[in-house]
Design an enzyme around this catalytic site. Structure first.
Site, PDB file in Angstrom:
ATOM      1  N   ASP A 224      -1.239  -4.270   0.637  1.00  0.00           N
ATOM      2  CA  ASP A 224      -2.561  -4.334   1.277  1.00  0.00           C
ATOM      3  C   ASP A 224      -3.564  -4.890   0.268  1.00  0.00           C
ATOM      4  OD1 ASP A 224      -1.077  -2.828   3.084  1.00  0.00           O
ATOM      5  OD2 ASP A 224      -2.663  -1.355   3.446  1.00  0.00           O
TER       6      ASP A 224
ATOM      7  N   LYS B 188      -6.715  -5.502   8.259  1.00  0.00           N
ATOM      8  CA  LYS B 188      -6.994  -4.077   8.069  1.00  0.00           C
ATOM      9  C   LYS B 188      -8.497  -3.878   7.949  1.00  0.00           C
ATOM     10  CE  LYS B 188      -6.087  -0.450   4.574  1.00  0.00           C
ATOM     11  NZ  LYS B 188      -5.316  -0.140   3.361  1.00  0.00           N
TER      12      LYS B 188
ATOM     13  N   LYS C 191      -4.245  -2.891  11.229  1.00  0.00           N
ATOM     14  CA  LYS C 191      -4.207  -1.559  10.628  1.00  0.00           C
ATOM     15  C   LYS C 191      -5.628  -1.018  10.573  1.00  0.00           C
ATOM     16  CE  LYS C 191      -3.130   0.965   6.341  1.00  0.00           C
ATOM     17  NZ  LYS C 191      -2.499   0.871   4.998  1.00  0.00           N
TER      18      LYS C 191
END
Length: 216
Positions: free
Chosen positions: A90, A152, A184
């Site tokens: 990430d 995300k 996400k």
């Protein structure tokens, strides 16, 4: 909603976390069979060892939490993370570059980390608390162009930030899902109701330190 545990990346990114905290995180991940754990890069090997023999993924963060590292540094960090055993990566975008409309920089920054991450799926944290609606959409479009795997919402580290909001998740989903990317939701998801709201808005992953509370 069933199988909420399989949406959750059980997260511990606190600056002052100690070994006992990580051991608790990993034990909970095993007990509740969460989809993954998310830890800072220094703890990837610890996580891999603790979760050996399970299908719990080890997720880590790159350029965290500000996203303002040089591209070369982010790429090197990602390559080290994968070498240490990270299953997924990430990364945080350079929010300043996005706001300055330096889209080539943002796109190439993501691309470099994607390449360095090899076969590990790349999630791109766009930090929605700091962006307008138009900027959220543009960030998502750049992630599509850079061939990321997920977008995300948040790091959870913005002072006075809200974190994930269902309307942002829906906008992100509507922008990237036609191109095969997923969403996400992360930041401020502290109970079952909030978790379900994010999933209904389009999230297929939830980053939260409240995983046990959500599934209990």
């Amino acid at each position: 909603m069933e199988n909420l545990n399989k949406y959750i990346e059980h997260t511990l990114l606190k600056q002052d976390a100690v070994n006992e905290d990580f051991e608790k995180l990993f034990a909970e991940a095993r007990e509740y069979n969460f989809l993954g754990v998310c830890v800072n890069p220094a703890y990837i090997k610890m996580a891999k060892n603790a979760l050996d023999g399970t299908d719990v993924k080890v997720v880590t963060v790159i350029g965290f939490p500000l996203g303002a590292n040089k591209t070369e540094v982010k790429a090197f960090e990602a390559s080290c993370a994968v070498a240490d055993g990270a299953d997924e990566v990430d990364m945080v975008i350079n929010v300043s570059a996005l706001k300055d409309k330096d889209y080539d920089y943002v796109r190439e920054d993501i691309k470099a980390v994607k390449i360095a991450s090899k076969n590990a799926p790349l999630k791109v944290i766009i930090e929605t608390d700091l962006l307008t609606v138009d900027e959220i959409k543009k960030a998502c479009e750049l992630c599509v162009e850079a061939k990321a795997d997920f977008v995300k919402t948040s790091t959870g580290f913005v002072k006075n930030g809200v974190g994930a909001k269902s309307e942002d998740v829906k906008l992100m989903y509507d922008t990237v899902s036609p191109h095969g990317l997923k969403v996400k939701a992360s930041g401020g998801i502290r109970d079952r109701e909030a978790a379900i709201k994010m999933i209904e808005a389009g999230a297929s992953r939830l980053g939260t330190s409240s995983g046990v509370k959500i599934v209990s």
